[in-house]
Design a protein around this motif. Structure first.
Motif, PDB file in Angstrom:
ATOM      1  N   ASN A  28      -5.647   1.696  -6.488  1.00 13.01           N
ATOM      2  CA  ASN A  28      -4.794   0.576  -6.074  1.00 13.01           C
ATOM      3  C   ASN A  28      -3.518   0.572  -6.920  1.00 13.01           C
ATOM      4  O   ASN A  28      -2.802  -0.417  -6.970  1.00 13.01           O
ATOM      5  N   GLU A  46       0.829  -1.211   0.000  1.00 12.33           N
ATOM      6  CA  GLU A  46       0.000   0.000   0.000  1.00 12.33           C
ATOM      7  C   GLU A  46       0.861   1.257   0.000  1.00 12.33           C
ATOM      8  O   GLU A  46       0.548   2.238  -0.677  1.00 12.33           O
ATOM      9  N   LYS A  72      -4.973   1.681  -1.855  1.00 10.71           N
ATOM     10  CA  LYS A  72      -5.010   0.263  -1.513  1.00 10.71           C
ATOM     11  C   LYS A  72      -3.860  -0.420  -2.233  1.00 10.71           C
ATOM     12  O   LYS A  72      -3.368   0.076  -3.241  1.00 10.71           O
ATOM     13  N   THR A 108      -5.913  -5.317  -4.182  1.00  8.07           N
ATOM     14  CA  THR A 108      -7.181  -5.009  -3.528  1.00  8.07           C
ATOM     15  C   THR A 108      -8.081  -4.285  -4.522  1.00  8.07           C
ATOM     16  O   THR A 108      -7.687  -3.271  -5.090  1.00  8.07           O
TER      17      THR A 108
END
Length: 143
Positions: free
Chosen positions: A120, A36, A90, A94
């Motif tokens: 993401n 992340e 994210k 994800t």
């Protein structure tokens, strides 16, 4: 969906105690290099280098109160000393789905922002918030 091409950047990465850490230029400190965090650091560079958002107007990973809960947002961009755009990052595997949108909408109860982004790193979406609705945008707003 936004078309985002992350800019080239010389990230400062090192290994410490068998873990990789990366220097966050906005927070001005070393942080754990998680999947992340990799998305967050690349998106920060996109905001600064491509969109020309001044780093001085960007806040990273701060705690906010949402009702009785303490939550931590990923990125907030300020305009005229007011939270203006929030980015929820994210890790790449994800999905950026309704659950992520709902998370950002909860954060908006505390921040009252005009725009939000969910990403993401592979997929990114930007929405404008007006009254009790939001609409998807084809590009990030100009600051």
């Amino acid at each position: 969906m936004l078309q985002i091409n992350f800019p080239e950047h010389n990230f400062r990465i090192k290994k410490e105690k068998n873990k990789h850490i990366i220097f966050d230029e906005v927070r001005r400190r070393w942080v754990a290099l998680t999947p992340e965090e990799w998305v967050r650091q690349n998106f920060l560079q996109y905001l600064i280098q491509v969109k020309n958002y001044p780093a001085s107007l960007i806040s990273v990973e701060k705690i906010i109160r949402v009702g009785d809960l303490s939550k931590r947002y990923d990125i907030v961009v300020y305009k005229e000393h007011t939270p203006w755009l929030i980015v929820e990052c994210k890790e790449s595997n994800t999905p950026v789905d309704i659950k992520v949108i709902e998370q950002v909408i909860r954060y908006n109860m505390a921040l009252a922002i005009s725009y939000f982004v969910i990403t993401n790193g592979n997929e990114s979406f930007c929405y404008e918030i007006s009254r009790n609705s939001f609409r998807e945008l084809a590009a990030l707003p100009e600051l």
